[in-house]
Design a protein around this motif. Structure first.
Motif, PDB file in Angstrom:
ATOM      1  N   ARG A 266       0.841  -1.198   0.000  1.00 15.22           N
ATOM      2  CA  ARG A 266       0.000   0.000   0.000  1.00 15.22           C
ATOM      3  C   ARG A 266       0.876   1.248   0.000  1.00 15.22           C
ATOM      4  NH1 ARG A 266      -0.625   2.411   5.033  1.00 15.22           N
ATOM      5  NH2 ARG A 266       0.315   1.297   6.795  1.00 15.22           N
ATOM      6  N   ARG A 267       0.288   2.371  -0.379  1.00 15.41           N
ATOM      7  CA  ARG A 267       1.035   3.630  -0.440  1.00 15.41           C
ATOM      8  C   ARG A 267       1.492   4.054   0.954  1.00 15.41           C
ATOM      9  NH1 ARG A 267      -2.796   4.519  -4.545  1.00 15.41           N
ATOM     10  NH2 ARG A 267      -1.860   5.128  -6.526  1.00 15.41           N
ATOM     11  N   ARG A 268       2.719   4.500   1.010  1.00 10.09           N
ATOM     12  CA  ARG A 268       3.288   5.003   2.250  1.00 10.09           C
ATOM     13  C   ARG A 268       3.674   6.467   2.062  1.00 10.09           C
ATOM     14  NH1 ARG A 268       4.947   0.707   5.452  1.00 10.09           N
ATOM     15  NH2 ARG A 268       5.101   2.331   7.068  1.00 10.09           N
ATOM     16  N   ILE A 269       3.597   7.208   3.158  1.00  6.44           N
ATOM     17  CA  ILE A 269       3.990   8.617   3.136  1.00  6.44           C
ATOM     18  C   ILE A 269       5.460   8.708   3.542  1.00  6.44           C
ATOM     19  CG2 ILE A 269       3.546  10.906   4.059  1.00  6.44           C
ATOM     20  CD1 ILE A 269       1.332   9.818   2.291  1.00  6.44           C
ATOM     21  N   LEU A 270       6.236   9.288   2.668  1.00  9.51           N
ATOM     22  CA  LEU A 270       7.683   9.433   2.878  1.00  9.51           C
ATOM     23  C   LEU A 270       7.971  10.902   3.198  1.00  9.51           C
ATOM     24  CD1 LEU A 270      10.035   7.363   2.643  1.00  9.51           C
ATOM     25  CD2 LEU A 270      10.540   8.365   0.415  1.00  9.51           C
ATOM     26  N   ARG A 271       8.646  11.131   4.303  1.00  9.40           N
ATOM     27  CA  ARG A 271       8.986  12.494   4.735  1.00  9.40           C
ATOM     28  C   ARG A 271      10.510  12.649   4.733  1.00  9.40           C
ATOM     29  NH1 ARG A 271       4.502  10.946   7.574  1.00  9.40           N
ATOM     30  NH2 ARG A 271       2.753  12.428   7.571  1.00  9.40           N
TER      31      ARG A 271
END
Length: 301
Positions: A266-271
């Motif tokens: 699934r899509r992950r948020i990368l910071r």
């Protein structure tokens, strides 16, 4: 006249009543209804031919034999009635397993409900264990790792700070993105970048989506432009320019997906956060570039 036997006195009237009662037998007729839908109490059946009344017995002086008569009171015997046992009523509700008590709880139904809940709980626990085992095995096989970002170059042009603490200028940043995974491809769907002076935002921009292969390094470029961004204290910038360098902070947010063959995560948020990026710019100059070489950025999922 009274007759004595075994020391007890039995009146003639008691003997006559006993003889008369032996001629009849009480039968229970609780199961037979009258036309007005009510039950008869008792009915009688004659068991021996009628005899003469006991009051007309010929021999009144004949001694009485058998069980002793009960004690008399005022000349009459004290007797206790022994009624026939009533025939048990049929409980049709119990026969058909129907409870007539609304507050009655059937233990068999409760046991079935408890068994059903236990089975659902066991199936749920089993599914959790199976899914957890699959995810753990997949993680052991793929060993996914977060990508690595570093800022390679940063140039500044048309930089100016007004007396009203307004900043204008153009920033051109070049990042190197490395995929350390040997079995996973990274797909960046949406990437946004921003440049800050301390905690004050100066400019924002969007980076085109890109796909990064296994063990691959990709160069990503982000350009920023500001016409009049407000900062809290212009004196801090002027003091830094007097020293010859100004520090900026760069931040990026990206939506990334991990792909390994037919498996898609699934899509992950990368910071991505690159703090204290120093740009060499003097007080009399409006342009500068990155000092101190490339700088590694912090990456968080």
């Amino acid at each position: 006249m009274k007759t004595r036997s075994s020391g007890l006195t039995v009146p003639r009237r008691c003997r006559s009543l006993r003889a008369q009662a032996n001629q009849y037998k009480v039968i229970n007729t609780n199961h037979f209804k009258t036309p007005d839908n009510r039950f008869n109490a008792v009915s009688f059946r004659q068991t021996s031919p009628p005899t003469a009344l006991p009051f007309a017995m010929a021999d009144h002086d004949r001694p009485v034999t058998g069980y002793p008569a009960p004690p008399t009171s005022n000349g009459y015997p004290t007797t206790t009635a022994y009624p026939y046992a009533a025939q048990p009523q049929h409980n049709h509700a119990a026969y058909f397993n129907v409870s007539t008590n609304l507050h009655y709880s059937n233990p068999y139904i409760n046991q079935q409900r408890a068994t059903f809940l236990h089975r659902i709980f066991a199936v749920f626990i089993g599914c959790v264990i199976i899914i957890g085992t699959i995810v753990f095995i997949t993680w052991l096989v793929l060993r996914p790792q977060a990508p690595q970002f570093r800022i390679e170059t940063l140039t500044l042009t048309n930089f100016n700070v007004t007396s009203n603490s307004l900043i204008s200028g153009n920033w051109d940043a070049r990042f190197i993105v490395r995929n350390p995974n040997s079995k996973i491809t990274l797909c960046y769907d949406h990437v946004e970048a921003a440049i800050f002076y301390k905690s004050d935002s100066i400019a924002e921009t969007a980076v085109p989506p890109f796909v990064q292969g296994k063990k691959n390094e990709t160069a990503v470029r982000a350009t920023f432009a500001s016409m009049s961004a407000y900062v809290g204290d212009r004196n801090d910038i002027n003091s830094e320019r007097a020293r010859g360098t100004v520090d900026f902070n760069l931040r990026m947010v990206a939506r990334v997906r991990f792909k390994a063959g037919a498996w898609w995560a699934r899509r992950r948020i990368l910071r991505i956060y690159c703090p204290n990026v120093s740009v060499g710019v003097s007080a009399n100059s409006s342009s500068g570039s990155l000092t101190g070489g490339s700088k590694q950025c912090r990456v968080g999922l």
